[in-house]
Motif scaffolding. Structure first.
Motif, PDB file in Angstrom:
ATOM      1  N   UNK A  80       0.828  -1.212   0.000  1.00 16.32           N
ATOM      2  CA  UNK A  80       0.000   0.000   0.000  1.00 16.32           C
ATOM      3  C   UNK A  80       0.862   1.262   0.000  1.00 16.32           C
ATOM      4  N   UNK A  81       2.115   1.136   0.419  1.00 21.15           N
ATOM      5  CA  UNK A  81       2.994   2.305   0.487  1.00 21.15           C
ATOM      6  C   UNK A  81       3.816   2.510  -0.788  1.00 21.15           C
ATOM      7  N   UNK A  82       3.708   1.564  -1.741  1.00 23.53           N
ATOM      8  CA  UNK A  82       4.455   1.677  -2.998  1.00 23.53           C
ATOM      9  C   UNK A  82       3.979   2.886  -3.788  1.00 23.53           C
ATOM     10  N   UNK A  83       4.911   3.711  -4.204  1.00 27.97           N
ATOM     11  CA  UNK A  83       4.592   4.885  -5.011  1.00 27.97           C
ATOM     12  C   UNK A  83       5.179   4.667  -6.400  1.00 27.97           C
ATOM     13  N   UNK A  84       4.304   4.566  -7.393  1.00 27.05           N
ATOM     14  CA  UNK A  84       4.730   4.347  -8.771  1.00 27.05           C
ATOM     15  C   UNK A  84       5.273   5.641  -9.359  1.00 27.05           C
ATOM     16  N   UNK A  85       6.378   5.539 -10.083  1.00 22.24           N
ATOM     17  CA  UNK A  85       6.965   6.689 -10.767  1.00 22.24           C
ATOM     18  C   UNK A  85       7.211   6.293 -12.214  1.00 22.24           C
ATOM     19  N   UNK A  86       6.863   7.165 -13.128  1.00 19.56           N
ATOM     20  CA  UNK A  86       7.157   6.912 -14.543  1.00 19.56           C
ATOM     21  C   UNK A  86       8.652   7.108 -14.743  1.00 19.56           C
ATOM     22  N   UNK A  87       9.330   5.987 -14.956  1.00 17.83           N
ATOM     23  CA  UNK A  87      10.784   6.042 -15.123  1.00 17.83           C
ATOM     24  C   UNK A  87      11.180   6.315 -16.568  1.00 17.83           C
ATOM     25  N   UNK A  88      10.196   6.283 -17.467  1.00 13.45           N
ATOM     26  CA  UNK A  88      10.478   6.566 -18.874  1.00 13.45           C
ATOM     27  C   UNK A  88      11.354   5.521 -19.543  1.00 13.45           C
ATOM     28  N   UNK A  89      11.259   4.275 -19.062  1.00 14.11           N
ATOM     29  CA  UNK A  89      12.065   3.206 -19.643  1.00 14.11           C
ATOM     30  C   UNK A  89      11.160   2.185 -20.319  1.00 14.11           C
ATOM     31  N   UNK A  90      11.684   1.560 -21.335  1.00 13.65           N
ATOM     32  CA  UNK A  90      10.938   0.526 -22.041  1.00 13.65           C
ATOM     33  C   UNK A  90      10.706  -0.667 -21.118  1.00 13.65           C
ATOM     34  N   UNK A  91       9.514  -1.215 -21.187  1.00 13.23           N
ATOM     35  CA  UNK A  91       9.196  -2.390 -20.383  1.00 13.23           C
ATOM     36  C   UNK A  91       8.786  -2.088 -18.958  1.00 13.23           C
ATOM     37  N   UNK A  92       8.516  -0.826 -18.657  1.00 10.65           N
ATOM     38  CA  UNK A  92       8.089  -0.474 -17.303  1.00 10.65           C
ATOM     39  C   UNK A  92       6.649  -0.935 -17.089  1.00 10.65           C
ATOM     40  N   UNK A  93       6.389  -1.464 -15.923  1.00 11.14           N
ATOM     41  CA  UNK A  93       5.032  -1.866 -15.567  1.00 11.14           C
ATOM     42  C   UNK A  93       4.188  -0.621 -15.300  1.00 11.14           C
ATOM     43  N   UNK A  94       2.883  -0.700 -15.587  1.00 10.23           N
ATOM     44  CA  UNK A  94       2.017   0.451 -15.295  1.00 10.23           C
ATOM     45  C   UNK A  94       1.801   0.602 -13.795  1.00 10.23           C
ATOM     46  N   UNK A  95       1.207   1.704 -13.424  1.00 19.57           N
ATOM     47  CA  UNK A  95       0.880   1.938 -12.012  1.00 19.57           C
ATOM     48  C   UNK A  95      -0.088   0.853 -11.534  1.00 19.57           C
ATOM     49  N   UNK A  96       0.142   0.300 -10.352  1.00 17.10           N
ATOM     50  CA  UNK A  96      -0.760  -0.737  -9.846  1.00 17.10           C
ATOM     51  C   UNK A  96      -2.125  -0.169  -9.466  1.00 17.10           C
ATOM     52  N   UNK A  97      -3.128  -1.033  -9.554  1.00 14.86           N
ATOM     53  CA  UNK A  97      -4.478  -0.692  -9.121  1.00 14.86           C
ATOM     54  C   UNK A  97      -4.787  -1.545  -7.896  1.00 14.86           C
ATOM     55  N   UNK A  98      -5.926  -1.314  -7.273  1.00 15.59           N
ATOM     56  CA  UNK A  98      -6.311  -2.167  -6.132  1.00 15.59           C
ATOM     57  C   UNK A  98      -6.413  -3.619  -6.575  1.00 15.59           C
ATOM     58  N   UNK A  99      -6.964  -3.838  -7.765  1.00 15.51           N
ATOM     59  CA  UNK A  99      -7.108  -5.202  -8.281  1.00 15.51           C
ATOM     60  C   UNK A  99      -5.751  -5.864  -8.516  1.00 15.51           C
TER      61      UNK A  99
END
Length: 124
Positions: A80-99
């Motif tokens: 729950x404390x993970x903060x997603x950041x757009x790293x601008x790199x190929x193959x980056x995972x999208x921001x997580x959702x509750x699901x």
């Protein structure tokens, strides 16, 4: 198309085209393990059951590395404390959702159902 652009397209396909099989071949230190672990997490986040995911390597050391990185990324993505950041790199995972967080949490609890090992152990 430049080599850089081709590489970026390939890395994005590894993470997004999870219904396709890929054989990844690249030199040491190129990021193969990181990309394959991201692919495995993407599969989990898209709803693939953990016991249907298989990572086959050539060495026990590589299998151990897969396990650790996969476990760590699942733990990070379900936090729950993970903060997603757009790293601008190929193959980056999208921001997580509750699901997707819940799917990662469930996968983490059942991680030992995922085969991560050598080709010899898989064949046995």
């Amino acid at each position: 198309m430049s080599t850089f652009e081709t590489d970026a397209i390939s890395r994005n396909r590894i993470v997004t085209e999870t219904s396709e099989n890929f054989f990844v071949e690249a030199g040491a230190g190129s990021g193969k393990t990181a990309m394959l672990v991201r692919r495995m997490v993407a599969m989990v986040e898209q709803g693939k059951e953990i016991d249907k995911i298989c990572a086959i390597t050539f060495t026990k050391a590589a299998a151990g590395e897969f396990y650790e990185r996969f476990r760590n990324l699942l733990a990070e993505r379900c936090s729950e404390t993970y903060v997603w950041k757009d790293e601008g790199v190929a193959g980056q995972l999208p921001a997580p959702t509750e699901e997707t967080r819940e799917r990662c949490r469930k996968a983490l609890e059942n991680i030992d159902l995922c085969f991560m090992g050598t080709i010899d152990s898989f064949c046995n």
